[in-house]
Structure formats: C-alpha cells, structure tokens
Motif scaffolding. Structure first.
Motif, PDB file in Angstrom:
ATOM      1  N   PHE A 177     -32.425  -8.694  -8.587  1.00 20.11           N
ATOM      2  CA  PHE A 177     -33.286  -8.387  -9.932  1.00 20.11           C
ATOM      3  C   PHE A 177     -32.397  -9.408 -11.062  1.00 20.11           C
ATOM      4  O   PHE A 177     -31.808  -9.412 -11.106  1.00 20.11           O
ATOM      5  N   THR A 178     -33.646 -10.094 -11.679  1.00 23.36           N
ATOM      6  CA  THR A 178     -33.389 -10.313 -12.867  1.00 23.36           C
ATOM      7  C   THR A 178     -33.418  -9.633 -14.231  1.00 23.36           C
ATOM      8  O   THR A 178     -34.231  -9.247 -14.178  1.00 23.36           O
ATOM      9  N   VAL A 179     -32.278 -10.384 -15.027  1.00 19.65           N
ATOM     10  CA  VAL A 179     -31.906  -8.812 -15.873  1.00 19.65           C
ATOM     11  C   VAL A 179     -31.211  -9.952 -17.107  1.00 19.65           C
ATOM     12  O   VAL A 179     -31.110 -11.460 -16.957  1.00 19.65           O
ATOM     13  N   GLU A 180     -31.082  -9.694 -18.347  1.00 18.59           N
ATOM     14  CA  GLU A 180     -31.677 -10.286 -19.628  1.00 18.59           C
ATOM     15  C   GLU A 180     -29.973 -10.579 -19.798  1.00 18.59           C
ATOM     16  O   GLU A 180     -29.062 -11.684 -20.007  1.00 18.59           O
ATOM     17  N   LYS A 181     -29.081  -9.618 -19.613  1.00 20.28           N
ATOM     18  CA  LYS A 181     -28.144  -9.561 -19.152  1.00 20.28           C
ATOM     19  C   LYS A 181     -26.746  -8.822 -18.733  1.00 20.28           C
ATOM     20  O   LYS A 181     -27.250  -7.498 -18.416  1.00 20.28           O
ATOM     21  N   ILE A 182     -25.768  -9.579 -18.047  1.00 21.99           N
ATOM     22  CA  ILE A 182     -24.328  -7.991 -17.088  1.00 21.99           C
ATOM     23  C   ILE A 182     -24.549  -6.932 -18.078  1.00 21.99           C
ATOM     24  O   ILE A 182     -23.471  -7.611 -19.015  1.00 21.99           O
ATOM     25  N   PRO A 183     -24.319  -5.792 -18.069  1.00 17.78           N
ATOM     26  CA  PRO A 183     -23.543  -5.049 -18.890  1.00 17.78           C
ATOM     27  C   PRO A 183     -21.959  -5.202 -18.604  1.00 17.78           C
ATOM     28  O   PRO A 183     -21.283  -5.544 -17.507  1.00 17.78           O
ATOM     29  N   GLN A 184     -20.952  -5.521 -20.017  1.00 14.48           N
ATOM     30  CA  GLN A 184     -20.150  -5.656 -20.117  1.00 14.48           C
ATOM     31  C   GLN A 184     -19.397  -4.481 -20.571  1.00 14.48           C
ATOM     32  O   GLN A 184     -19.775  -3.384 -21.448  1.00 14.48           O
ATOM     33  N   THR A 185     -17.792  -4.087 -20.672  1.00 20.23           N
ATOM     34  CA  THR A 185     -17.173  -3.043 -21.217  1.00 20.23           C
ATOM     35  C   THR A 185     -16.494  -4.191 -22.507  1.00 20.23           C
ATOM     36  O   THR A 185     -16.529  -5.564 -21.922  1.00 20.23           O
ATOM     37  N   GLY A 186     -15.771  -3.203 -23.161  1.00 17.00           N
ATOM     38  CA  GLY A 186     -15.462  -4.037 -23.938  1.00 17.00           C
ATOM     39  C   GLY A 186     -14.470  -5.595 -24.322  1.00 17.00           C
ATOM     40  O   GLY A 186     -14.308  -6.579 -24.381  1.00 17.00           O
TER      41      GLY A 186
END
Ligand code: OSB
Length: 365
Positions: free
Chosen positions: A329-338
C-alpha cells in the motif's frame, strides 16, 4: 563519589543540597535540568525513579537503587577504560536512563562532563577533545553529513551508540573510523547497556558481548533473559528474540511482538525491513493484516510516489519467497512514535483500514 566535575569545575554534593542551584544551572535549560537531576541524585533517598521511553509499549516508571546505577557505571568505566579527568559528552535527554547514566558515569569515574543541549547535531558546538560520548543513531548519522562534525566524531575517544539499532548503512559509514565505536544493547530495566558490540576495526562483530558480570540465556519462547545481579535483583526477561552462540555472545533478531505468523511461517519484521533498506529510498514499514486463510498476511507500507510495481519488483528480487508482502500500500507517511521509530500499532491499524477499503473497492467493481 561526593563530587562531580562539570565543564572543568568540581562541585561537591553539598552544592546540590543548598536552596539555590549552583551557578552552572543558569547556563541553559538543559544545564538546569542536569542540576536538578544531581539534586535528586545527592538527596538522601537510596532510590531513583526512571521513565521508560515507551517505544515498545506504554511508557512507565520503574524504581532502581542508586547503587545499581553506580554498579552499571563501574562496569562501563572499567570496560571502556574511562579514568579520572577524562572528558565525557552529555548530549542525551536527562528524562531517560541514557542521559542520567552519563552523569552517573562522570560521578563514578571522576570524568569531566561536557554538557550540550540534546539535538540532532550534538557536535555542532563541541570543539574540545572528548574521550567518551553516547549518542543515538540519528545523532551519529547527522554528524556524518557535516564535514567538521564528522571529523569531531572521528576524534571521540570511545563512542557508544544506543537507544536503537545501528542499521547496516550507518555501520558501513563508520567502518573505517579510527576510534572505537560500539553499538549498545540495554534498556531502562538494566539501567542502560549490559552488552556491547564493536562496529568498526578488527574487533567488529554483528554479535553483542555481555559485559563482565552479565549473563544471558534464552527463555522458552526464544527471548533474551538477562542476569546481571549487580544491576538488577531479578533476571530481566526481554521481548527481544535473540540467537545465542556457545561463547555467550548474542544477536538480536527483532522484537517478539514484531513477528508475523503467516500460514505457519514466522516472519521477523525487522529482518525484512533490513533487507529492503538498501533498495527503497523513501520511508516504508512492514506490518500485517488479519487474513482468513493465512491468519496474518504481510503488508508493506511505502511512502514512495513511484509505482507499486517497482516496489513489488524490489521485493521479488531481494526477499525470499516466504517473505514476500501479500499487499503493498502506498501511504502519505509512516506513523512514528515521538522518538522517530515506526509506531507499529498505528502502522498495523493503517494497513488494516487500507486492506478493508481495497477489499470494498474490489467488490464494488
Ligand atoms: O533503550 C534504552 O532505554 C537504553 C538506551 C541506552 O542506554 C543508551 C542510549 C543511547 C546511547 C547509549 C546508551 C547506553 O547504552 O548507555
């Protein structure tokens, strides 16, 4: 142990017990933070409360004895041959164990603590020779990108890198450095590192060697168990899947909660990501979605604007058949922790939502 040297000035314990903080606390907010930590350190309580970063679960607090932190400092100073009068750079936040332990090592070893606000470029203002520094991988990576800071990095007497894995590209970039550089393994529960691995020079190894007095074994589920009586009263059972050698050294394969079980085949997320790293230029993450047939199906999330077919090609070329993603899947951004790591739970949720909508899309066609 009753004094600490900060930027060439020696402060006695009493200086931190007085009503007003010593003058260095006025230099910056971070210096003030250091003074407050030392006030706590020199307070009569034998205990100290530590925050875990929460990169692997909910942040929590644990309580340790100051004596255990001194024992950890003793092991590090001895192993790295840190002796009184040497300079040590504090460039990590004091909220977490890694920063606190730099101060404790300075106390234990009589080191001269140089203090710089934690930032992505910790060497930008450091002209002095430093005999010892601890950094996170991103700080090292950034410093390599600026010539002057790269030279400073190469002159640090001993550099330890912790708080995250040193990826193969960073390792490669450091390979020819003349100064000893180590990747550390440890956590808040072990009051910083309990094992080191050299990443450059003749002693370079992909295996961690436990420090003297530390023993490691594997649990029934293959996770690393740490026995370090000087540092922890009980064995510390980690969530890290490890492989152990007969000589007591070990390799970390990944976290036990990062295993995808797809049709009975176990896929270690970190291992797949590492294989893709040299080939995908943009941010990406491996995760999974529930699958009626396989139990779980592997998913690759990519931020690349390029065709998913190229990404598919890359996977076909560089991953084993069993490691191929079922969905890309192409996504806008990869979720990141702090702290800049992939937020695994959010990535999984994202993938699940995307797979549901792609299913819906397919059935509507
Ligand atoms: O992951 C953790 O909480 C421990 C991290 C840690 O101790 C560390 C982090 C950055 C640099 C050096 C060290 C160290 O091992 O001392």
């Amino acid at each position: 142990m009753e004094q600490i040297t900060i930027e060439d000035i020696c402060y006695q314990r009493e200086a931190f017990l007085a009503e007003t903080l010593p003058p260095f606390a006025g230099v910056s907010l971070f210096h003030r933070r250091l003074a407050l930590f030392l006030k706590e350190w020199y307070s009569p309580s034998p205990l100290l409360t530590l925050n875990t970063s929460g990169s692997t679960g909910r942040p929590k607090t644990i309580t340790v004895r100051k004596e255990q932190m001194l024992q950890s400092a003793a092991i590090t100073c001895e192993f790295l041959e840190l002796t009184a009068g040497m300079t040590a750079l504090l460039c990590l936040p004091l909220e977490y164990i890694a920063g606190k332990m730099m101060a404790v090592r300075a106390i234990y070893g009589g080191l001269n603590l140089l203090v710089t606000e934690p930032s992505g470029y910790p060497l930008s203002d450091i002209c002095r020779q430093t005999e010892f520094a601890a950094m996170v991988p991103l700080q090292v990576h950034n410093s390599l990108g600026r010539e002057e800071e790269r030279v400073r990095l190469s002159r640090i007497g001993r550099l330890i890198i912790g708080g995250g894995a040193v990826d193969s590209q960073l390792e490669e970039a450091l390979r020819a450095f003349p100064n000893p550089i180590y990747s550390t393994y440890g956590m808040t529960e072990t009051v910083s590192h309990i094992a080191l691995r050299r990443i450059n020079g003749k002693e370079a190894s992909d295996r961690y060697t436990p420090l003297p007095g530390v023993g490691v074994t594997l649990s029934e589920t293959g996770t690393l168990v740490i026995n370090a009586p000087r540092i922890s009263d009980r064995p510390v059972i980690t969530n890290d899947i490890a492989e152990m050698g007969p000589d007591g050294t070990f390799r970390i394969l990944g976290r036990s909660d990062n295993v995808i079980n797809s049709g009975g085949i176990k896929i270690q997320i970190e291992a797949v990501e590492e294989l893709l790293r040299p080939h995908i230029g943009t941010a990406y993450a491996v995760t999974s979605v529930p699958d009626p047939r396989l139990g779980e199906a592997m998913v690759l999330l990519v931020t690349s604007p390029s065709e998913t077919s190229t990404v598919k090609d890359i996977c076909a070329r560089h991953l084993q058949r069993r490691q191929q993603p079922r969905h890309i899947f192409t996504v806008e951004k990869i979720p990141q922790t702090g702290n800049g790591k992939t937020d695994r739970a959010a990535a999984k949720k994202m993938a699940t939502l995307l797979s549901l909508s792609s299913l819906a899309g397919r059935s509507a066609q």
